[in-house]
Design an enzyme around this catalytic site. Structure first.
Site, PDB file in Angstrom:
ATOM      1  N   HIS A 104       0.853  -1.196   0.000  1.00 65.30           N
ATOM      2  CA  HIS A 104       0.000   0.000   0.000  1.00 65.30           C
ATOM      3  C   HIS A 104       0.888   1.244   0.000  1.00 65.30           C
ATOM      4  CE1 HIS A 104      -2.896   3.026   1.256  1.00 65.30           C
ATOM      5  NE2 HIS A 104      -3.830   2.204   0.841  1.00 65.30           N
ATOM      6  N   GLU A 106       0.701   3.926   1.562  1.00 66.04           N
ATOM      7  CA  GLU A 106       1.023   4.472   2.880  1.00 66.04           C
ATOM      8  C   GLU A 106       2.201   3.718   3.496  1.00 66.04           C
ATOM      9  OE1 GLU A 106      -2.969   4.274   4.399  1.00 66.04           O
ATOM     10  OE2 GLU A 106      -3.508   5.919   3.049  1.00 66.04           O
ATOM     11  N   GLU A 176      -3.483   2.088  -7.459  1.00 66.24           N
ATOM     12  CA  GLU A 176      -3.860   3.157  -6.545  1.00 66.24           C
ATOM     13  C   GLU A 176      -2.956   4.368  -6.748  1.00 66.24           C
ATOM     14  OE1 GLU A 176      -6.261   1.539  -3.056  1.00 66.24           O
ATOM     15  OE2 GLU A 176      -4.177   1.559  -2.430  1.00 66.24           O
ATOM     16  N   GLY A 182      -7.336   9.010  -0.432  1.00 61.63           N
ATOM     17  CA  GLY A 182      -7.769   9.809   0.708  1.00 61.63           C
ATOM     18  C   GLY A 182      -7.834  11.302   0.431  1.00 61.63           C
TER      19      GLY A 182
HETATM   20  C1  PEP Z   1      -6.827   3.034   0.104  1.00 61.76           C
HETATM   21  O1  PEP Z   1      -6.411   3.297   1.208  1.00 61.76           O
HETATM   22  O2  PEP Z   1      -6.467   1.985  -0.429  1.00 61.76           O
HETATM   23  C2  PEP Z   1      -7.723   3.976  -0.553  1.00 61.76           C
HETATM   24  C3  PEP Z   1      -7.970   3.793  -1.808  1.00 61.76           C
HETATM   25  O3  PEP Z   1      -8.218   5.004   0.210  1.00 61.76           O
HETATM   26  P1  PEP Z   1      -9.399   6.029  -0.196  1.00 61.76           P
HETATM   27  O4  PEP Z   1     -10.518   5.199  -0.800  1.00 61.76           O
HETATM   28  O5  PEP Z   1      -9.796   6.675   1.078  1.00 61.76           O
HETATM   29  O6  PEP Z   1      -8.832   6.963  -1.195  1.00 61.76           O
END
Ligand code: PEP
Length: 261
Positions: A104, A106, A176, A182
């Protein structure tokens, strides 16, 4: 024909009571929705929740008997042993997880996880019998510098390079874009489709077209009830990895509805 897979990444959110309430309202909402239930029963739709580590066992009880699958948000890259504070993939499997999110953004950008660590985690996780949701995505700076494809290609090689095609059997990819996570700014359907098609073509290059055509590639980044229909109807978008909107069943269920529409 690929189905759709929508997973909720709860991140470091909820407490025990609110996590249980969320899981129960999700299970109840699914049972009350004919289209979602039919999609899950036929295998055209999969859904999962990925709660924080301390609540996984309790949530496992709350979703028992439903079609909601259970995942974790990370695991360590070694088998069980002297690694204070870490969680082994085998432990996650032991408590009922079928899935683990790896790579991810993060973790890549806030915890400094590298491609080689992600690859090591992937091997240990798959070895423990877990299916991996492998996250890929470019930062805003990388997109603005027109490096999106190079970044995605590098992350694919970094995590999957040299692995046999069987590694794809227990693998889902989540595209992503970091700038969309976010932030409330989602990729446009066109941007998502372009990146997903590129990822699929890279997978075909490494593993062959047949294996690439079967791969589920989720979109993640501010996916909501409002934009899900358009994004999830793109030909190479096979579902979503959802952060914020997965914390409220009233926001998550419409994304499941869009996935079966
Ligand atoms: C995620 O954390 O994988 C994500 C896509 O977050 P959000 O939907 O809040 O953008």
């Amino acid at each position: 024909m690929r189905g759709k897979f929508v997973a909720g990444n709860w991140k470091m959110n909820t407490d025990l009571a609110s996590g249980l309430a969320l899981a129960k309202s999700l299970v109840g909402g699914i049972a009350a929705d004919g289209a979602i239930s039919a999609g899950l029963a036929s295998g055209k739709l999969r859904t999962a929740v990925c709660p924080p580590f301390p609540y996984i066992s309790a949530i496992a009880e709350a979703i028992k008997g439903s079609k909601v699958e259970l995942g974790a948000q990370n695991c360590y890259m070694e088998k069980p042993g002297a690694f204070t504070g870490e969680v082994a993939a085998a432990m996650l499997k032991d408590i009922g997880c079928g899935l683990v999110i790896l790579g991810h953004s993060e973790r890549r950008h806030k915890m400094g996880e590298t491609d080689s660590q992600i690859k090591a985690k992937l091997l240990v996780a798959q070895g423990a019998g877990l299916e991996v949701i492998l996250c890929l995505g470019e930062t805003l700076t990388e997109r603005q510098a027109e490096k999106t494809f190079a970044v995605l290609a590098g992350q694919i090689v970094g995590a999957l390079g040299g692995l046999p095609v069987e590694a794809l059997d227990k693998l889902v990819i989540a595209y992503e874009p970091v700038w969309a996570i976010g932030t409330g700014v989602n990729a446009t359907p066109g941007q998502a489709q372009e990146a997903h098609a590129f990822i699929r073509s890279e997978l075909a290059k490494h593993f062959g077209k047949a294996a690439a055509d079967k791969m589920i590639i989720q979109y993640g980044g501010s996916l909501t009830a409002e934009n899900a229909n358009e994004i999830l109807s793109q030909p190479d978008v096979d579902g979503g990895l959802v952060g914020g909107a997965s914390l409220d069943a009233k926001k998550f269920l419409p994304i499941l509805q869009a996935a079966v529409a």
